[in-house]
Design a protein around this motif. Structure first.
Motif, short mmCIF file in Angstrom:
data_model
loop_
_atom_site.label_atom_id
_atom_site.label_comp_id
_atom_site.label_asym_id
_atom_site.label_seq_id
_atom_site.Cartn_x
_atom_site.Cartn_y
_atom_site.Cartn_z
N PHE A 167 -40.39 -10.78 0.24
CA PHE A 167 -40.48 -12.16 -0.19
C PHE A 167 -40.60 -12.26 -1.71
O PHE A 167 -40.06 -13.17 -2.33
N LEU A 168 -41.33 -11.33 -2.31
CA LEU A 168 -41.49 -11.32 -3.76
C LEU A 168 -40.14 -11.12 -4.45
O LEU A 168 -39.79 -11.86 -5.38
N TYR A 169 -39.36 -10.14 -3.99
CA TYR A 169 -38.08 -9.86 -4.65
C TYR A 169 -37.08 -10.98 -4.42
O TYR A 169 -36.28 -11.30 -5.32
N LEU A 170 -37.12 -11.62 -3.27
CA LEU A 170 -36.26 -12.76 -3.02
C LEU A 170 -36.66 -13.95 -3.90
O LEU A 170 -35.80 -14.69 -4.40
N ALA A 171 -37.95 -14.13 -4.08
CA ALA A 171 -38.42 -15.20 -4.96
C ALA A 171 -38.01 -14.94 -6.40
O ALA A 171 -37.62 -15.87 -7.13
N PRO B 71 -38.06 10.31 8.42
CA PRO B 71 -38.76 9.02 8.40
C PRO B 71 -38.85 8.40 7.01
O PRO B 71 -38.79 7.17 6.87
N LEU B 72 -38.98 9.25 5.99
CA LEU B 72 -39.07 8.74 4.62
C LEU B 72 -37.85 7.91 4.26
O LEU B 72 -37.96 6.81 3.69
N PHE B 73 -36.66 8.40 4.62
CA PHE B 73 -35.42 7.69 4.30
C PHE B 73 -35.12 6.58 5.31
O PHE B 73 -34.54 5.56 4.95
N LEU B 74 -35.53 6.79 6.56
CA LEU B 74 -35.32 5.76 7.56
C LEU B 74 -36.08 4.48 7.21
O LEU B 74 -35.54 3.38 7.30
N ARG B 75 -37.33 4.65 6.82
CA ARG B 75 -38.13 3.47 6.48
C ARG B 75 -37.61 2.80 5.22
O ARG B 75 -37.47 1.57 5.16
N ALA B 76 -37.33 3.60 4.19
CA ALA B 76 -36.87 3.03 2.93
C ALA B 76 -35.53 2.32 3.10
O ALA B 76 -35.30 1.27 2.48
N GLY B 77 -34.66 2.85 3.94
CA GLY B 77 -33.35 2.25 4.13
C GLY B 77 -33.37 0.99 4.97
O GLY B 77 -32.34 0.33 5.13
N ASN B 78 -34.53 0.65 5.50
CA ASN B 78 -34.63 -0.53 6.35
C ASN B 78 -35.48 -1.63 5.72
O ASN B 78 -35.85 -2.59 6.39
N LEU B 79 -35.78 -1.49 4.44
CA LEU B 79 -36.55 -2.50 3.73
C LEU B 79 -35.89 -2.82 2.40
O LEU B 79 -35.42 -1.92 1.71
N PHE C 211 -39.21 -10.56 7.73
CA PHE C 211 -39.27 -9.86 6.45
C PHE C 211 -40.64 -9.24 6.22
O PHE C 211 -41.66 -9.75 6.69
N GLN C 212 -40.64 -8.14 5.49
CA GLN C 212 -41.88 -7.53 5.05
C GLN C 212 -42.37 -8.28 3.82
O GLN C 212 -41.58 -8.84 3.05
N ARG C 213 -43.68 -8.31 3.59
CA ARG C 213 -44.24 -9.20 2.57
C ARG C 213 -43.67 -8.95 1.17
O ARG C 213 -43.44 -9.90 0.42
N ASP C 214 -43.43 -7.68 0.82
CA ASP C 214 -42.90 -7.40 -0.51
C ASP C 214 -41.50 -7.96 -0.69
O ASP C 214 -41.10 -8.31 -1.81
#
Length: 206
Positions: free
Chosen positions: A41-45, A119-127, A36-39
């Motif tokens: 973890f915040l939303y899951l918490a 890339p803008l949508f590729l990255r956003a759609g994978n996080l 997971f990316q660090r952010d």
């Protein structure tokens, strides 16, 4: 040609691209050596300790995390399923917008491909972050505005004289997009201000 078949032929390539985008995101997360990316973890918490309106951000992402954990689980693929699905929807919406602007099958497929590979949508759609959902509400809002702009002049005049009998679906879609946008990221206010300004300087202000 029947209308349903015609629509199917028009949307077949974009729909396939949208499905391919979804499958690609899921496959990347399934075989990725990264976690997971660090952010995230915040939303899951926040989902596990849900406190609506007491967070530093609007509640949509925390509610989405809560629903995901309750239904799909906490694996990387499960948590990122909604962003992947949203990424696919953006590909399809790009084609619908191109079609609404008068583009043929080639233009629709090209618009869908451009969004699928951006890339803008590729990255956003994978996080699992609010960004991809914010992009969705912006796009839905723009699509709703195109539908409003495409209403026949007679319908617009009817809307000015008798709002209750005017075509309301595009307006409801616009309101839903902006409302959900405010529950996702406050940056939706930028397009909201632009839309309000556009309405105020046109006969639609009535």
């Amino acid at each position: 040609m029947p209308r349903s078949r015609l629509i199917g032929n028009l949307l077949a390539p974009p729909a396939l691209l949208a499905l391919l985008a979804l499958i690609t995101h899921l496959a990347v997360n399934l075989f990725s050596p990264y976690g997971f990316q660090r952010d995230e973890f915040l939303y899951l918490a926040m989902a596990r300790h849900l406190r609506l309106w007491s967070m530093d951000f609007p509640p949509f992402i925390a509610l989405a995390a809560k629903a995901t954990l309750a239904t799909l689980g906490g694996s990387l693929v499960a948590v990122r399923f909604l962003p992947a699905l949203t990424g696919g929807l953006l590909v399809l919406l790009a084609a619908l917008i191109a079609r609404r602007l008068g583009g043929g099958r080639y233009a629709q497929a090209l618009a869908a491909l451009a969004v699928a590979l951006a890339p803008l949508f590729l990255r956003a759609g994978n996080l699992f972050q609010p960004v991809i959902f914010d992009q969705l509400w912006w796009t839905v809002g723009l699509y709703a505005m195109l539908r409003i702009a495409d209403q026949p002049l007679s319908a617009k005049r009817l809307a000015l004289s008798a709002p209750r009998t005017a075509p309301s679906a595009p307006w409801l879609l616009l309101g839903a997009a902006l409302g959900l946008g405010l529950l996702t990221k406050f940056s939706i206010a930028f397009i909201g201000i632009g839309i309000v300004a556009g309405i105020l300087v046109t006969p639609l202000r009535r």
